[in-house]
Design a protein around this motif. Structure first.
Motif, mmCIF file in Angstrom:
data_model
loop_
_atom_site.group_PDB
_atom_site.id
_atom_site.type_symbol
_atom_site.label_atom_id
_atom_site.label_comp_id
_atom_site.label_asym_id
_atom_site.label_seq_id
_atom_site.Cartn_x
_atom_site.Cartn_y
_atom_site.Cartn_z
ATOM 1 N N ASN A 234 -5.419 5.031 1.336
ATOM 2 C CA ASN A 234 -6.760 4.723 1.398
ATOM 3 C C ASN A 234 -7.323 5.017 0.043
ATOM 4 O OD1 ASN A 234 -6.742 3.540 3.926
ATOM 5 N ND2 ASN A 234 -7.498 5.356 4.832
ATOM 6 N N ALA A 235 -6.905 6.478 -0.578
ATOM 7 C CA ALA A 235 -7.367 6.645 -1.812
ATOM 8 C C ALA A 235 -6.969 5.805 -2.965
ATOM 9 C CB ALA A 235 -6.761 8.222 -2.193
ATOM 10 N N LEU A 236 -5.759 5.272 -2.748
ATOM 11 C CA LEU A 236 -5.381 4.177 -3.681
ATOM 12 C C LEU A 236 -5.896 2.596 -3.493
ATOM 13 C CD1 LEU A 236 -3.568 2.885 -6.114
ATOM 14 C CD2 LEU A 236 -1.641 2.910 -4.444
ATOM 15 N N ALA A 237 -6.106 2.226 -2.189
ATOM 16 C CA ALA A 237 -6.713 0.951 -1.780
ATOM 17 C C ALA A 237 -8.093 0.879 -2.276
ATOM 18 C CB ALA A 237 -6.568 0.942 -0.309
ATOM 19 N N GLU A 238 -8.982 1.657 -2.266
ATOM 20 C CA GLU A 238 -10.159 1.487 -2.590
ATOM 21 C C GLU A 238 -10.425 1.268 -4.147
ATOM 22 O OE1 GLU A 238 -14.185 1.870 -4.090
ATOM 23 O OE2 GLU A 238 -12.547 3.529 -4.554
ATOM 24 N N PRO A 239 -9.876 2.027 -5.052
ATOM 25 C CA PRO A 239 -10.174 1.268 -6.410
ATOM 26 C C PRO A 239 -9.219 0.158 -6.867
ATOM 27 C CG PRO A 239 -8.464 3.529 -6.446
ATOM 28 C CD PRO A 239 -9.227 3.297 -4.922
ATOM 29 N N LEU A 240 -8.064 -0.235 -5.968
ATOM 30 C CA LEU A 240 -7.143 -1.239 -6.192
ATOM 31 C C LEU A 240 -8.021 -2.445 -5.853
ATOM 32 C CD1 LEU A 240 -4.461 -2.057 -7.248
ATOM 33 C CD2 LEU A 240 -3.550 -1.896 -4.853
#
Length: 384
Positions: free
Chosen positions: A368-374
């Motif tokens: 989720n920490a990666l999905a948000e900026p991605l």
């Protein structure tokens, strides 16, 4: 892989997917409200704010006012996918940036994420193509090459798996199963864009449409996975399914070079891969019999990172803070995944049934920490 995927992780990923628009350099004259399409989805309607819009870069703002998780697609007349966003939870909003050429399309909402969806015909007018930074054209060309390479590399591994099934060798088939799927998992959004291939090779039993018979209509990797790990037997039906898998994957291999690929579809595809992880791999739903979820997980992350790295030179100029955060989160997630494999050169991962609740939560948080900026990458390669 298409299936109804409801979980706490899904909700977290859905909320994280709300996007903010950043500026950039891909010149598209996408400015003003004429390129913003509002899509309001309910359990029985799919309302769009306009049926006609200028070709080029378009922003879809999607709101789910229904009671079911939904998906929204922009489709070519032959049902190939231009762009999509899955797992839009009830009461949530998402924004999707896409490059759409002049022509006729359909916008489809799929409440419950099944069926053909509730569709609205729309038209992109004018013939002006988006003026891209040449580096983005190079990125598309390189990604197209990558997708073909993954398909080409998948066939011999899949044949090894299929041959073991046809020989009745359960243990050899189990050993070959997970690695036969890596190339597919890296480039799954490209395969899914054709519409008809994914349901043949990668669907789970709960992803079958209403009225389909699991005995007669369920094909592909996961049908064979169930036979090997749950049923523990290989019959003539499994041998026939192994042949069918190779036929369908060969079809994918031949067609992958014709896929519609743009910088925004690459960026959106990277986000789709992280959604696949959040809703299928972290939950243990994807490989529920073999528990090889972490192999798929790694393949999805590698595919997402490939798209990002190709788009990064332009995105870094337009939104340096975003690319700095993406670098950080990709590194953190890869480091975390490395805890579960013997060495960084292999795909010999820990069986997911041995990954405890707390560790799954840690993996989910990292995704989720990666999905948000991605989710902001597509906007970072488009000028509004």
């Amino acid at each position: 892989m298409r299936a109804v995927r409801l979980s706490v992780v899904t909700a977290a990923a859905t909320v994280a997917a709300l996007t903010a628009v950043t500026g950039c350099t891909e010149k598209s004259d996408a400015k003003g409200g004429d390129r913003v399409i509002s899509v309001t989805a309910t359990d029985d309607k799919c309302d769009v704010s306009t049926k006609e819009f200028p070709a080029g870069h378009v922003e879809l703002t999607v709101e789910n006012k229904g009671s079911k998780v939904t998906e929204v697609y922009v489709l070519f007349p032959d049902d190939r996918i231009v762009t999509e966003r899955e797992n839009i939870g009830p009461g949530t909003k998402q924004t999707l940036t896409a490059e759409i050429k002049a022509g006729a399309y359909e916008i489809a909402c799929k409440p419950g994420m099944k069926g053909d969806g509730i569709r609205q015909k729309v038209t992109a007018t004018g013939g002006k193509a988006a003026q891209r930074d040449p580096r983005l054209d190079a990125a598309v060309a390189e990604y197209r090459k990558y997708a073909q390479e993954q398909a080409d590399a998948t066939l011999p591994k899949a044949k090894e798996f299929a041959d073991a099934v046809k020989a009745g060798d359960i243990e050899a088939a189990k050993k070959a199963y997970a690695t036969s799927r890596i190339g597919w998992e890296r480039t799954e959004p490209v395969a899914e864009s054709f519409g008809d291939i994914d349901p043949k090779v990668d669907i789970r039993e709960d992803g079958l449409e209403d009225g389909q018979d699991p005995v007669k209509d369920w094909t592909g990797w996961h049908r064979l996975e169930k036979s090997l790990w749950a049923d523990k037997k290989i019959t003539q039906r499994e041998k026939d399914l192994a042949d069918q898998l190779i036929t369908d994957l060969t079809d994918w291999q031949k067609r992958v070079g014709t896929a519609e690929i743009t910088p925004t579809s690459m960026a959106n595809g990277a986000k789709e891969l992280l959604d696949e992880v959040a809703t299928g791999k972290v939950t243990g739903e994807e490989e529920r019999y073999s528990h090889t979820d972490l192999v798929d997980f790694k393949g999805n992350v590698e595919g997402a990172q490939k798209s990002y790295e190709l788009l990064k030179p332009v995105a870094a100029e337009n939104d340096p803070a975003l690319t700095k955060e993406l670098d950080k989160q990709f590194a953190a997630l890869n480091t975390l995944l490395d805890k579960y494999r013997k060495d960084t050169a292999s795909y010999d991962f820990t069986s997911y049934e041995k990954v405890g609740k707390a560790d799954r939560k840690e993996l989910s948080d990292a995704v989720n920490a990666l999905a948000e900026p991605l989710s902001k990458l597509a906007a970072a390669v488009v000028t509004k």
